[in-house]
Structures are given as C-alpha cells and as structure tokens.
Design an enzyme around this catalytic site. Structure first.
Site, PDB file in Angstrom:
ATOM      1  N   ASN A   1      -3.566   3.737   9.200  1.00  0.00           N
ATOM      2  CA  ASN A   1      -4.818   3.730   8.442  1.00  0.00           C
ATOM      3  C   ASN A   1      -6.047   3.901   9.330  1.00  0.00           C
ATOM      4  OD1 ASN A   1      -6.494   3.527   6.224  1.00  0.00           O
ATOM      5  ND2 ASN A   1      -6.496   1.292   6.213  1.00  0.00           N
TER       6      ASN A   1
ATOM      7  N   GLU B   1       0.847  -1.186   0.000  1.00  0.00           N
ATOM      8  CA  GLU B   1       0.000   0.000   0.000  1.00  0.00           C
ATOM      9  C   GLU B   1       0.887   1.241   0.000  1.00  0.00           C
ATOM     10  OE1 GLU B   1      -3.171  -0.044  -0.310  1.00  0.00           O
ATOM     11  OE2 GLU B   1      -3.651  -2.139   0.095  1.00  0.00           O
TER      12      GLU B   1
END
Length: 348
Positions: free
Chosen positions: A338, A271
């Site tokens: 996140n 990511e």
C-alpha cells in the site's frame, strides 16, 4: 523503450525513499515468505484443520486498471497512472522485471482510444511476460443473475416473516427497486447494474469476477505464451500500489486463499489490495457470490469478499474478527504494501 527505462530509473530512487519511510513505521508487520512446505502442512481455525495449499512460482500475478476517464491520458499513451507520487505503471513493469518466470496480467477496462490500445500492445511487446486482458474479452454470464429475480426472492422471504421481525423499511425499499427495474430495464442483471457507476464498486466487482476465473482468464482471452498455465489454476491479485522488491517464490495458503490485512493504530481490517487463490472458482469466493445473489443490495467488498470469506471459514462466527484476520492474512517480506498511503491515491 528509452522512455520506459528513464522512468524506471527515476522510480528506483523513489522506491528507496519509500523503503526508508516504511522501515520507520512500527505498525508494518511482515514475515518471511514460505518457500517450502510447512512441517505440519495444515493450519487450524474455528476447530477445523485446513491444508496449506501451494501457489507455485508460475502462478500469474494480476494487476487491474479500470479507467473511467481515458481522455486524461494522451491519445497514444498507456492509460495507466504513472506519476512520481503514484508510479502505478512502473510498479507493474517492476514486477514483470523481477518475476520474469511469471505471467503478469493487467486487467483493464475503459473507453480507450485506438492509440491507447496500441500503446498497451506495445507494452506487451516490450515485456513479453506482460499480458493485457480486456474486460470485454471475458464471459461472466455463468455468474450473473437478474435483478428482478433477486428482488422477488427477497420480497417473498421478507413477507414470510412475522410482522414483529420483518424489516418494513427494507421490504418497501426492495419493492420500490423492483418497480423501478420493471419500469426502466426488466432485463437488468447483477453484472449490468455494476456497469453504471464507474467507481470503486465497478473496480471491486469485476476484480472478484476475474478471481473466480483465475488463470483460466488468460486462456479464455487467448493470450499467447500462456500455454503452460493449467486449466482451473489460480492467480495472485495485487493493487498497483503494491511494490515488489524480490521474487515471491512458492506460497502456501490456508485452503489456497489469503488476502491483505490492514493494520493501523491497533485496528485490523480485511482489505482487497492483495487476493491470492490457488484455483479458479475458489469455494470462498463462490460463497461470496451466493451472498451477492441473495441480497438486494450486495456490496462486492463487504458482502462478496469479506462476508464470503468469513462464512466459508467460520459460518457461525465463533471466532472474533481479529483472529480471522490473523488466519487469512497474506504476508510477504518481498512486497511493500500500500505505497499510495505514503502519498495519496490518484485513482478516481
């Protein structure tokens, strides 16, 4: 300033709630940060030893906010989302308070009003280590390539293949794309084409360009208070939903690069929520740019970042994907990763 302090007090309450939620998530894996050189000084992957290179405590942190609809903010408001569910601006301010010795960059783009630009300037005054860098202040021409050149090179390569191995659908598609570009804008380039759709591709593409510049971006933009940054240095990019809980210290990364890895339901994936590089024009990012220059429809995440990293470290792909994720993963116990996954991302 009082407005910032009040907001920051409110968000500290939310931070404690988030920490409680994350502590209950069994799939959240972190390790203690490496604050001193590992005894071996290197790590092996795919049969090759890579040095663990440092990013010291002065390596700049960089957040990004590309806003395609500045009108949703007040004319004199900082144009960065800051709500109870998505306290992105407060996350950035929190990082600036915790990491007082570091430069905290905010990489921005958008058709901002004069008042919004003034508000961003006021943010820099209130937090002296925050430096706002406008995308328009940076020159990327050295990384650009005309679309006509990319298309023509691919047509030549495809036509050189035998009929049995040639992808006719791709060939016809590239020919049509070349025809459209020649008709509408023969001078269109890889960079200018990513200014059309103000979505995640725009966001991802320019993030990669910024990381190629590393700390040189601050020097190029002429930001005051950055004289201590060495030319050719790196930076640490964090999504605005990454929450610092303490200082990061000095990091040691394989060949000076690492990125965030998502781990959910026994599935791992690279990511771009965290990307750390110890130098400008890191060869892994250059490899990804070469892929973008050679493909007719390159993607800044899948091709530039993910494939670029894999080709640089494991060109033959002899190692499986999970093993590569383990090798390249950025881990730190002082970052809650996140946090928007606990609410809902409001970037759109």
């Amino acid at each position: 300033m009082a407005r910032f302090n009040a907001a920051f007090t409110r968000i500290k309450i939310m931070f404690s709630r988030i920490r409680g939620l994350i502590s209950c998530q069994s799939n959240t894996q972190t390790i203690a940060p490496t604050l001193s050189p590992p005894s071996s000084g290197h790590v092996s992957f795919a049969g090759i030893d890579y040095p663990l290179l440092p990013l010291n405590h002065q390596t700049p942190l960089v957040f990004q906010w590309f806003e395609r609809n500045p009108d949703r903010f007040g004319q004199n408001e900082i144009p960065i989302i800051n709500t109870q569910k998505n306290p992105y601006l407060n996350n950035i301010i929190n990082a600036a308070i915790i990491e007082k010795e570091r430069i905290i960059g905010i990489f921005v783009d958008g058709d901002f009003s004069k008042g919004q630009r003034k508000a961003l300037g006021k943010l820099e005054q209130n937090y002296r280590n925050i430096k706002v860098i406008y995308n328009s202040d940076l020159n990327y021409s050295m990384y650009d390539k005309k679309l006509t050149t990319i298309y023509l090179e691919n047509i030549t390569k495809l036509e050189a293949q035998s009929a049995s191995e040639r992808d006719e659908v791709l060939l016809n598609g590239v020919k049509k794309s070349l025809e459209d570009v020649l008709k509408n804008n023969p001078e269109e380039t890889l960079i200018s084409s990513h200014n059309k759709d103000k979505g995640h591709l725009w966001f991802d593409f320019y993030r990669n360009l910024f990381l190629l510049k590393g700390s040189d971006a601050f020097l190029e933009a002429g930001k005051p208070g950055c004289h201590h940054l060495q030319p050719g240095g790196g930076c640490i990019y964090l999504d605005a939903d990454m929450l610092l809980t303490d200082k990061l210290g000095t990091l040691y990364l394989p060949d000076g690069i690492a990125i965030h890895v998502s781990r959910k339901d026994n599935h791992v994936s690279l990511e771009n929520g965290i990307i750390a590089v110890n130098r400008s024009e890191h060869p892994a990012l250059i490899k990804g740019l070469e892929i973008m220059h050679s493909k007719p429809y390159g993607d800044p995440y899948n091709d530039w970042l993910s494939k670029g990293l894999r080709h640089y470290f494991d060109g033959s792909h002899i190692q499986d994907y999970d093993a590569f994720c383990d090798f390249i993963e950025f881990k730190h116990e002082n970052i809650i990763m996140n946090t928007s996954s606990l609410t809902a991302s409001s970037w759109r």
